[in-house]
Design an enzyme around this catalytic site. Structure first.
Site, short mmCIF file in Angstrom:
data_model
loop_
_atom_site.label_atom_id
_atom_site.label_comp_id
_atom_site.label_asym_id
_atom_site.label_seq_id
_atom_site.Cartn_x
_atom_site.Cartn_y
_atom_site.Cartn_z
CD GLN A 125 -2.81 1.10 2.46
OE1 GLN A 125 -2.38 1.48 3.53
NE2 GLN A 125 -4.05 0.65 2.30
N GLY A 126 0.59 2.15 -0.92
CA GLY A 126 1.31 3.43 -0.99
C GLY A 126 0.38 4.57 -0.63
CB SER A 128 1.65 6.39 5.32
OG SER A 128 0.52 5.92 6.02
CB SER A 160 3.45 -3.54 5.19
OG SER A 160 3.39 -2.86 6.42
CD GLU A 243 -5.85 -1.33 6.58
OE1 GLU A 243 -4.69 -1.67 6.83
OE2 GLU A 243 -6.15 -0.17 6.25
CD GLU A 366 -2.42 7.88 19.50
OE1 GLU A 366 -1.91 7.45 20.56
OE2 GLU A 366 -2.22 7.32 18.40
#
Length: 383
Positions: A125-126, A128, A160, A243, A366
């Site tokens: 996954q791209g 962040s 990841s 997800e 958070e």
């Protein structure tokens, strides 16, 4: 809430249990690198050949199309049998595939979905970025349209499986003049394209799963856009919905199995006679059962009302904290032996330090608490 078990579900459980008994790999899964990737490819392919890969996927896309109740049975028996985690295939199976099913073109579906189910394609996954970790709307990696291509420049982080991935779900900013949640595009990026550099990031557990990915004039065909150009925010929200929904169930079932192993270990070693340890294990067992009850409640709601909303985030936050608690208990019970083979190899120490990733990955706790406060409890949005 549905709590009864039907005869059909009992027969399905027996079928699942029998197949897993004959097929679960005997060796422990490697923790990282190409060895782990190859292990995962073989295990997913074995499930595919047995007709079990994509148990939650619709039949028209090659899956089994099972209900959420049957998915839960599969996952329970999967954990009971000690089957290995899907590891490098989590992104592919849990949300890249479902996103392409929901928003992709027929050509994208025809090419990618069979490769995911059969264990041929690992995805990463791209989303962040170094300056926008949990603030997905704040990404700045740019893509400009030149002819029939997107030309991408920028960087992604905490990627990841990026070092072993074949494809990436990539979110880029295609219209920098638009608002934060607009002008984004979700594209399928072939990780072998020229201009892509993957640099490893080792966690405090000594584990290489994360990476930083750099893009230097990477050319992605426009036919790889999922959805439409500049509408990537809505596609990304669909991805994250997959997800944070059923994708997390497998980890909850594994957590319950791990805790029961700890109870048995404490009994065998005599540690259970220590009332402090017995009390902590009892509380952990109660909390894990509460987590399971919350999950079953969500499954019942989803079966009755359709897809879950923000309330699914409650389970995600609770689960992340429980991962840390159970891993810490395992580390303490193991004592000095828990440091064996650390860092980098599996041990109780590795498991404990690696558990902290659960409160960061997929959105920090958070951020998730903000979602609960604003969208579930109706509290005013913070400034």
């Amino acid at each position: 809430m549905k709590i009864e078990v039907t005869n059909d579900e009992t027969q399905f459980r027996e079928e699942v249990r029998a197949w897993l008994a004959d097929n679960v790999p005997k060796e422990r899964r490697p923790t990282e690198g190409e060895a782990a990737a190859q292990f995962d490819r073989q295990w997913v392919n074995q499930q595919y050949l047995g007709g079990w890969s994509g148990i939650a996927w619709p039949k028209e896309f090659g899956g089994r199309g099972e209900s959420l109740g049957r998915q839960m049975i599969w996952l329970e028996e999967y954990a009971r049998a000690g089957a290995p985690e899907i590891g490098n295939f989590f992104v592919a199976i849990a949300h890249a595939g479902p996103t392409i099913m929901a928003r992709g073109t027929p050509e994208q579906q025809e090419f990618h979905l069979p490769r995911i189910l059969s264990g041929a394609s690992i995805w990463c996954q791209g989303f962040s970025e170094p300056g926008a970790g949990s603030d997905l709307a704040g990404i700045s990696t740019r893509a400009v349209i030149e002819g029939d291509e997107l030309v991408v420049n920028g960087s992604k982080i905490w990627t990841s499986y990026g070092h072993v991935a074949d494809f990436q779900e990539l979110l880029v900013r295609t219209d920098p003049s638009s608002g934060r949640h607009k002008g984004l595009t979700w594209a399928i990026c072939d990780m072998s394209l020229p201009g892509i550099e993957v640099r490893p990031i080792r966690s405090m557990a000594g584990h290489h799963e994360f990476n930083q990915v750099f893009y230097d004039n990477v050319r992605i065909p426009l036919k790889n856009v999922v959805g439409t150009v500049d509408d990537g925010w809505s596609v990304a929200m669909a991805t994250l919905g997959f997800e944070r929904g059923t994708g997390i169930i497998v980890f909850q079932v594994e957590l319950a199995r791990r805790l029961e192993e700890l109870v048995e270990q404490a009994k065998a070693s005599g540690a259970i006679r220590d009332m402090v340890i017995a009390d902590r294990l009892s509380n952990l067992r109660a909390e894990v059962h509460a987590l399971r009850a919350m999950t079953l409640m969500n499954i019942s709601r989803s079966d009755r009302n359709g897809a879950l909303g923000a309330e699914a985030t409650l389970v995600a936050v609770y689960h992340a904290e429980m991962e840390k608690k159970v891993a810490r208990m395992a580390f303490e019970l193991a004592g000095n032996q828990g440091l064996e083979a650390f860092p980098g190899k599996w041990s109780e120490a590795f498991e404990y330090y690696n558990s902290f990733a659960h409160t960061i990955a997929g959105g920090t706790s958070e951020i998730r608490r903000n979602i609960i406060g604003e969208r579930v409890l109706g509290l005013p949005r913070g400034r």
